[in-house]
Design a protein around this motif. Structure first.
Motif, PDB file in Angstrom:
ATOM      1  N   GLU A 191     -63.282  30.269 -53.230  1.00 49.62           N
ATOM      2  CA  GLU A 191     -62.390  30.578 -54.344  1.00 49.62           C
ATOM      3  C   GLU A 191     -62.132  32.074 -54.426  1.00 49.62           C
ATOM      4  O   GLU A 191     -60.980  32.515 -54.626  1.00 49.62           O
ATOM      5  CB  GLU A 191     -62.999  30.085 -55.653  1.00 49.62           C
ATOM      6  N   ARG A 192     -63.186  32.867 -54.302  1.00 49.97           N
ATOM      7  CA  ARG A 192     -63.037  34.312 -54.400  1.00 49.97           C
ATOM      8  C   ARG A 192     -62.098  34.837 -53.315  1.00 49.97           C
ATOM      9  O   ARG A 192     -61.207  35.651 -53.578  1.00 49.97           O
ATOM     10  CB  ARG A 192     -64.407  34.983 -54.286  1.00 49.97           C
ATOM     11  N   ILE A 193     -62.287  34.345 -52.084  1.00 52.86           N
ATOM     12  CA  ILE A 193     -61.443  34.798 -50.973  1.00 52.86           C
ATOM     13  C   ILE A 193     -59.978  34.421 -51.224  1.00 52.86           C
ATOM     14  O   ILE A 193     -59.058  35.231 -51.023  1.00 52.86           O
ATOM     15  CB  ILE A 193     -61.943  34.196 -49.647  1.00 52.86           C
ATOM     16  N   ALA A 194     -59.754  33.190 -51.695  1.00 48.56           N
ATOM     17  CA  ALA A 194     -58.383  32.729 -51.939  1.00 48.56           C
ATOM     18  C   ALA A 194     -57.720  33.515 -53.065  1.00 48.56           C
ATOM     19  O   ALA A 194     -56.552  33.899 -52.974  1.00 48.56           O
ATOM     20  CB  ALA A 194     -58.385  31.242 -52.267  1.00 48.56           C
ATOM     21  N   ILE A 195     -58.477  33.780 -54.143  1.00 49.93           N
ATOM     22  CA  ILE A 195     -57.914  34.514 -55.280  1.00 49.93           C
ATOM     23  C   ILE A 195     -57.630  35.960 -54.912  1.00 49.93           C
ATOM     24  O   ILE A 195     -56.572  36.513 -55.255  1.00 49.93           O
ATOM     25  CB  ILE A 195     -58.865  34.432 -56.494  1.00 49.93           C
ATOM     26  N   GLU A 196     -58.561  36.585 -54.197  1.00 53.96           N
ATOM     27  CA  GLU A 196     -58.347  37.979 -53.798  1.00 53.96           C
ATOM     28  C   GLU A 196     -57.153  38.107 -52.867  1.00 53.96           C
ATOM     29  O   GLU A 196     -56.392  39.084 -52.937  1.00 53.96           O
ATOM     30  CB  GLU A 196     -59.609  38.538 -53.146  1.00 53.96           C
ATOM     31  N   ARG A 197     -56.960  37.110 -52.019  1.00 55.88           N
ATOM     32  CA  ARG A 197     -55.793  37.128 -51.131  1.00 55.88           C
ATOM     33  C   ARG A 197     -54.498  36.918 -51.929  1.00 55.88           C
ATOM     34  O   ARG A 197     -53.486  37.573 -51.668  1.00 55.88           O
ATOM     35  CB  ARG A 197     -55.938  36.049 -50.058  1.00 55.88           C
ATOM     36  N   GLU A 198     -54.535  36.045 -52.917  1.00 56.78           N
ATOM     37  CA  GLU A 198     -53.347  35.739 -53.705  1.00 56.78           C
ATOM     38  C   GLU A 198     -52.980  36.881 -54.645  1.00 56.78           C
ATOM     39  O   GLU A 198     -51.805  37.245 -54.776  1.00 56.78           O
ATOM     40  CB  GLU A 198     -53.579  34.453 -54.506  1.00 56.78           C
ATOM     41  N   PHE A 199     -53.983  37.457 -55.308  1.00 50.41           N
ATOM     42  CA  PHE A 199     -53.726  38.482 -56.315  1.00 50.41           C
ATOM     43  C   PHE A 199     -53.824  39.910 -55.772  1.00 50.41           C
ATOM     44  O   PHE A 199     -53.457  40.856 -56.453  1.00 50.41           O
ATOM     45  CB  PHE A 199     -54.716  38.324 -57.488  1.00 50.41           C
TER      46      PHE A 199
END
Length: 324
Positions: A191-199
């Motif tokens: 989740e952290r990796i996906a959110i950091e990539r998205e935001f």
């Protein structure tokens, strides 16, 4: 005193008087009225009362018995469940082999509706040779007995959606974060990796937000000296006063965090990214949170609940609405 006897003239006059007396005869005769062939959905015969006399009439007998009925003829009305579990329990209590569940998956106002007396599906007949395949022929039903679940919103979800996109002064925002710490979640690595990539920013843990809210409370009355965005995507704010956060350093502001909240009362929670923004100007800072695509997460939650209904009631489910 003897009985008086009425004499009837002979001949044509006597016959007329006999006919007149027959027409004046009073009484009620109950007979069965047979339905004509080919009339579907009605009883084969119904009882009727024939009233004899000078003003003959034909009346239904059934209406005379309705006032003495011990229970309704059929189940009607809509029961409204406040939780998904109660909805499932009520459906299982009343369901028949023909019952069906319909779902409105609109994320802003979702709802389930079980039609207990839904149209039957009791036979399959072959199509004429000009048409391929088979056609299902079912028994029409009344569609008057239902169970509804309208997904009542939880207080926590109302608070977050009301705050969505609103700009709050620093003190109010710090209090909001503090009051809703229980709904914050630590992201898992994927989740952290996906959110950091998205935001394109760092993701805060609940502990990070606690530190942020405490630091903001310290500087409620302070004037902003500097607010910058770091290469990591997070922000950094310093104030004119000598004391800063508990480490004596400028506050670092993450750009996103993870929310876990049940949108519906008594329902299952969803995990949803939230964007954190701020504006600095005139010596003050204002804050805003933006829920990330709440329609997607809520709709997914509703469809998961629909799958649960299908599994626990063993009934067919449809996204849509019934005929009436």
């Amino acid at each position: 005193m003897g009985q008086q006897v009425t004499s009837i003239p002979s001949g044509a006059e006597g016959i007329k008087e006999l006919v007149a007396l027959a027409h004046q005869a009073r009484g009620v005769e109950i007979v069965n009225l047979i339905a004509p062939p080919g009339l579907e959905g009605v009883p084969e015969a119904i009882p009727v009362a024939i009233h004899h006399g000078t003003t003959p009439a034909l009346n239904s007998v059934a209406s005379l018995f309705e006032a003495y009925r011990d229970h309704p003829r059929r189940k009607t009305g809509t029961a409204r469940a406040l939780t998904l579990t109660s909805f499932i329990d009520l459906v299982n209590r009343h369901k028949t082999a023909d019952s069906a569940v319909f779902a409105d998956t609109n994320w802003e106002k979702p709802g389930f509706q079980a039609v207990i007396d839904y149209h039957g599906l009791n036979a399959i007949v072959e199509e004429p040779s000009s048409l391929a395949g088979e056609t299902a022929i079912g028994t029409p039903a009344n569609l008057k007995h239902r169970v509804a679940y309208e997904f009542p919103l939880s207080n926590e979800w109302k608070a977050w959606t009301q705050a969505h996109g609103e700009w709050m002064e620093q003190g109010r925002f710090a209090e909001f974060i503090r009051d809703h710490l229980a709904e914050l979640a630590a992201p898992f690595d994927p989740e952290r990796i996906a959110i950091e990539r998205e935001f394109e920013t760092t993701v805060a843990s609940p502990a990070d937000l606690i530190r942020l809210s405490r630091g903001l409370q310290v500087h409620v009355e302070s004037a902003v000296k500097q607010a910058v965005t770091l290469e990591s995507g997070e922000g950094q704010i310093s104030w004119e006063e000598t004391h800063k956060d508990h480490d004596g350093k400028p506050l670092k502001v993450p750009g996103a965090f993870l929310l876990t909240v049940a949108p519906f009362f008594g329902g299952e929670p969803v995990r949803m990214p939230v964007s954190l923004r701020y504006r600095a100007g005139g010596g003050k800072v204002v804050w805003s949170i933006l829920l990330y695509r709440p329609d997607t997460f809520v709709t997914e939650r509703v469809r998961d609940d629909l799958n649960r209904v299908a599994k626990e009631t063993m009934l067919p489910t449809f996204e849509g609405s019934p005929e009436t």
